[in-house]
Design a protein around this motif. Structure first.
Motif, PDB file in Angstrom:
ATOM      1  N   ALA A   1     -44.677 101.243  29.739  1.00  0.00           N
ATOM      2  CA  ALA A   1     -43.258 100.886  29.868  1.00  0.00           C
ATOM      3  C   ALA A   1     -42.885  99.737  28.927  1.00  0.00           C
ATOM      4  CB  ALA A   1     -42.950 100.517  31.321  1.00  0.00           C
ATOM      5  N   GLU A   2     -43.761  98.744  28.826  1.00  0.00           N
ATOM      6  CA  GLU A   2     -43.493  97.614  27.931  1.00  0.00           C
ATOM      7  C   GLU A   2     -43.505  98.072  26.470  1.00  0.00           C
ATOM      8  OE1 GLU A   2     -42.182  94.817  28.856  1.00  0.00           O
ATOM      9  OE2 GLU A   2     -43.773  93.388  29.365  1.00  0.00           O
ATOM     10  N   ALA A   3     -44.430  98.952  26.111  1.00  0.00           N
ATOM     11  CA  ALA A   3     -44.476  99.471  24.747  1.00  0.00           C
ATOM     12  C   ALA A   3     -43.195 100.238  24.432  1.00  0.00           C
ATOM     13  CB  ALA A   3     -45.694 100.379  24.575  1.00  0.00           C
ATOM     14  N   GLN A   4     -42.743 101.022  25.374  1.00  0.00           N
ATOM     15  CA  GLN A   4     -41.488 101.763  25.205  1.00  0.00           C
ATOM     16  C   GLN A   4     -40.317 100.795  25.054  1.00  0.00           C
ATOM     17  OE1 GLN A   4     -39.760 104.469  28.448  1.00  0.00           O
ATOM     18  NE2 GLN A   4     -41.265 105.816  27.482  1.00  0.00           N
ATOM     19  N   ARG A   5     -40.307  99.780  25.880  1.00  0.00           N
ATOM     20  CA  ARG A   5     -39.221  98.794  25.901  1.00  0.00           C
ATOM     21  C   ARG A   5     -39.120  98.045  24.572  1.00  0.00           C
ATOM     22  NH1 ARG A   5     -40.930  96.466  30.447  1.00  0.00           N
ATOM     23  NH2 ARG A   5     -39.648  97.853  31.723  1.00  0.00           N
ATOM     24  N   HIS A   6     -40.275  97.743  23.975  1.00  0.00           N
ATOM     25  CA  HIS A   6     -40.305  96.921  22.760  1.00  0.00           C
ATOM     26  C   HIS A   6     -40.598  97.740  21.501  1.00  0.00           C
ATOM     27  CE1 HIS A   6     -39.907  93.197  25.013  1.00  0.00           C
ATOM     28  NE2 HIS A   6     -40.862  93.598  25.833  1.00  0.00           N
ATOM     29  N   HIS A   7     -40.565  99.062  21.629  1.00  0.00           N
ATOM     30  CA  HIS A   7     -40.766  99.957  20.477  1.00  0.00           C
ATOM     31  C   HIS A   7     -42.109  99.686  19.787  1.00  0.00           C
ATOM     32  CE1 HIS A   7     -36.575 101.033  21.079  1.00  0.00           C
ATOM     33  NE2 HIS A   7     -36.262  99.766  21.016  1.00  0.00           N
ATOM     34  N   VAL A   8     -43.145  99.610  20.640  1.00  0.00           N
ATOM     35  CA  VAL A   8     -44.511  99.361  20.182  1.00  0.00           C
ATOM     36  C   VAL A   8     -45.320 100.641  20.358  1.00  0.00           C
ATOM     37  CG1 VAL A   8     -46.646  98.123  20.760  1.00  0.00           C
ATOM     38  CG2 VAL A   8     -44.468  96.887  20.633  1.00  0.00           C
ATOM     39  N   VAL A   9     -46.190 100.927  19.404  1.00  0.00           N
ATOM     40  CA  VAL A   9     -47.043 102.122  19.495  1.00  0.00           C
ATOM     41  C   VAL A   9     -48.183 101.847  20.464  1.00  0.00           C
ATOM     42  CG1 VAL A   9     -48.592 103.664  18.250  1.00  0.00           C
ATOM     43  CG2 VAL A   9     -46.476 102.872  17.157  1.00  0.00           C
ATOM     44  N   PHE A  10     -48.241 102.665  21.505  1.00  0.00           N
ATOM     45  CA  PHE A  10     -49.340 102.586  22.463  1.00  0.00           C
ATOM     46  C   PHE A  10     -49.813 104.011  22.718  1.00  0.00           C
ATOM     47  CE2 PHE A  10     -50.753 102.259  27.062  1.00  0.00           C
ATOM     48  CZ  PHE A  10     -51.966 101.677  26.754  1.00  0.00           C
ATOM     49  N   GLY A  11     -51.038 104.297  22.302  1.00  0.00           N
ATOM     50  CA  GLY A  11     -51.552 105.661  22.372  1.00  0.00           C
ATOM     51  C   GLY A  11     -51.978 106.080  23.762  1.00  0.00           C
ATOM     52  N   ASP A  12     -52.606 107.231  23.832  1.00  0.00           N
ATOM     53  CA  ASP A  12     -53.094 107.778  25.095  1.00  0.00           C
ATOM     54  C   ASP A  12     -54.260 106.941  25.594  1.00  0.00           C
ATOM     55  OD1 ASP A  12     -53.633 109.492  27.222  1.00  0.00           O
ATOM     56  OD2 ASP A  12     -54.936 110.770  26.013  1.00  0.00           O
ATOM     57  N   PRO A  13     -54.132 106.292  26.755  1.00  0.00           N
ATOM     58  CA  PRO A  13     -55.238 105.471  27.252  1.00  0.00           C
ATOM     59  C   PRO A  13     -56.375 106.335  27.788  1.00  0.00           C
ATOM     60  CG  PRO A  13     -53.419 105.410  28.808  1.00  0.00           C
ATOM     61  CD  PRO A  13     -52.960 106.223  27.630  1.00  0.00           C
ATOM     62  N   ARG A  14     -57.443 106.420  27.012  1.00  0.00           N
ATOM     63  CA  ARG A  14     -58.579 107.283  27.359  1.00  0.00           C
ATOM     64  C   ARG A  14     -59.769 106.904  26.484  1.00  0.00           C
ATOM     65  NH1 ARG A  14     -59.909 112.727  28.878  1.00  0.00           N
ATOM     66  NH2 ARG A  14     -61.494 113.580  27.501  1.00  0.00           N
ATOM     67  N   PRO A  15     -60.943 106.643  27.068  1.00  0.00           N
ATOM     68  CA  PRO A  15     -61.286 106.786  28.482  1.00  0.00           C
ATOM     69  C   PRO A  15     -61.023 105.517  29.297  1.00  0.00           C
ATOM     70  CG  PRO A  15     -63.275 106.363  27.204  1.00  0.00           C
ATOM     71  CD  PRO A  15     -62.129 106.407  26.225  1.00  0.00           C
ATOM     72  N   VAL A  16     -60.483 105.720  30.475  1.00  0.00           N
ATOM     73  CA  VAL A  16     -60.239 104.653  31.437  1.00  0.00           C
ATOM     74  C   VAL A  16     -61.177 104.853  32.615  1.00  0.00           C
ATOM     75  CG1 VAL A  16     -58.551 103.701  33.069  1.00  0.00           C
ATOM     76  CG2 VAL A  16     -57.828 104.337  30.751  1.00  0.00           C
ATOM     77  N   ILE A  17     -61.673 103.762  33.156  1.00  0.00           N
ATOM     78  CA  ILE A  17     -62.521 103.802  34.352  1.00  0.00           C
ATOM     79  C   ILE A  17     -61.863 102.936  35.415  1.00  0.00           C
ATOM     80  CG2 ILE A  17     -64.754 103.115  35.325  1.00  0.00           C
ATOM     81  CD1 ILE A  17     -65.991 103.937  32.631  1.00  0.00           C
ATOM     82  N   ASP A  18     -61.596 103.532  36.568  1.00  0.00           N
ATOM     83  CA  ASP A  18     -60.839 102.865  37.621  1.00  0.00           C
ATOM     84  C   ASP A  18     -61.702 102.768  38.884  1.00  0.00           C
ATOM     85  OD1 ASP A  18     -59.065 102.049  39.573  1.00  0.00           O
ATOM     86  OD2 ASP A  18     -57.444 103.371  38.922  1.00  0.00           O
TER      87      ASP A  18
END
Length: 231
Positions: A114-131
């Motif tokens: 959401a922050e990347a969208q808000r500030h027009h920043v490139v943020f790719g697909d977060p992978r791999p994530v471990i939760d």
């Protein structure tokens, strides 16, 4: 050398955000920590950000993470610069297939998206994530009690000092994930495969919780998306 499936014995990173709101699509980043640890669990790289979120920090949020409006405005990076730097570091980790550990990752990565969208920043697909939150609910689904980071860390005997600071929470998330992996060989699979498994586990967990909530509220809805829940 550790095998590829031993993600908890290879480079991995802990990630945590402290923000202005519990609602991830509305929250603005106040602090962020990204801590890379080596195979032995030693810190290899540690980055922290203090951010001026550009909106007032509610007293309830400041009481949790300890960052006041005055401090954020005086010492914090402008939000667009901080979000750009955080996104760049995360993108580099994911491009290198280095897993990023985050407790209740859907919150942190939805905030980031959401922050990347808000500030027009490139943020790719977060992978791999471990939760570790999703993993713990999967491997020990009938355990009673709360499953906050503090509760889960205590259960797995992982130290957590200065809770609700991003650095402490990021390191505790790594510690909990490591302990789950040591205890349950079923999660000792390559990080990309574990990511895909967690996508499915989250769907199943959300469906179960939704079914439970619908006993009292027929309109209850639990979002099954993970690790980003953003339209």
């Amino acid at each position: 050398m550790p095998g590829q499936d031993k993600w908890h014995e290879n480079l991995r990173a802990g990630f945590d955000l402290e923000t202005t709101s519990p609602e991830p699509t509305e929250a603005r980043i106040v602090t962020a920590s990204l801590i890379v640890v080596d195979g032995a669990g030693n810190v290899a790289n540690h980055q922290e950000w203090l951010v001026n979120p550009g909106v007032p920090i509610p007293p309830a949020a400041a009481n949790i993470h300890g960052v006041t409006d005055e401090r954020a405005q005086r010492d914090g990076l402008p939000a667009v610069l901080a979000v750009s730097q955080i996104a760049m570091q995360l993108n580099q980790l994911f491009e290198a297939d280095i897993p990023v550990v985050a407790f209740n990752a859907c919150y942190d990565f939805t905030v980031m998206a959401a922050e990347a969208q808000r500030h027009h920043v490139v943020f790719g697909d977060p992978r791999p994530v471990i939760d570790p939150y999703v993993m713990d609910k999967q491997v020990d689904r009938y355990r009673r009690g709360k499953r906050t980071l503090a509760d889960v860390a205590a259960f797995y005997q992982v130290p957590l000092q200065n809770a609700h600071t991003s650095a402490a929470d990021a390191m505790a998330a790594v510690g909990v994930a490591d302990q789950i992996a040591r205890k349950y060989p079923a999660v000792q699979i390559p990080a990309t495969e574990l990511h895909d498994a967690q996508v499915q586990w989250k769907k199943e967990q959300a469906a179960g919780l939704q079914e439970f909530l619908m006993r009292k509220n027929p309109n209850a809805f639990v979002d099954p998306r993970w690790p980003v829940a953003l339209d």
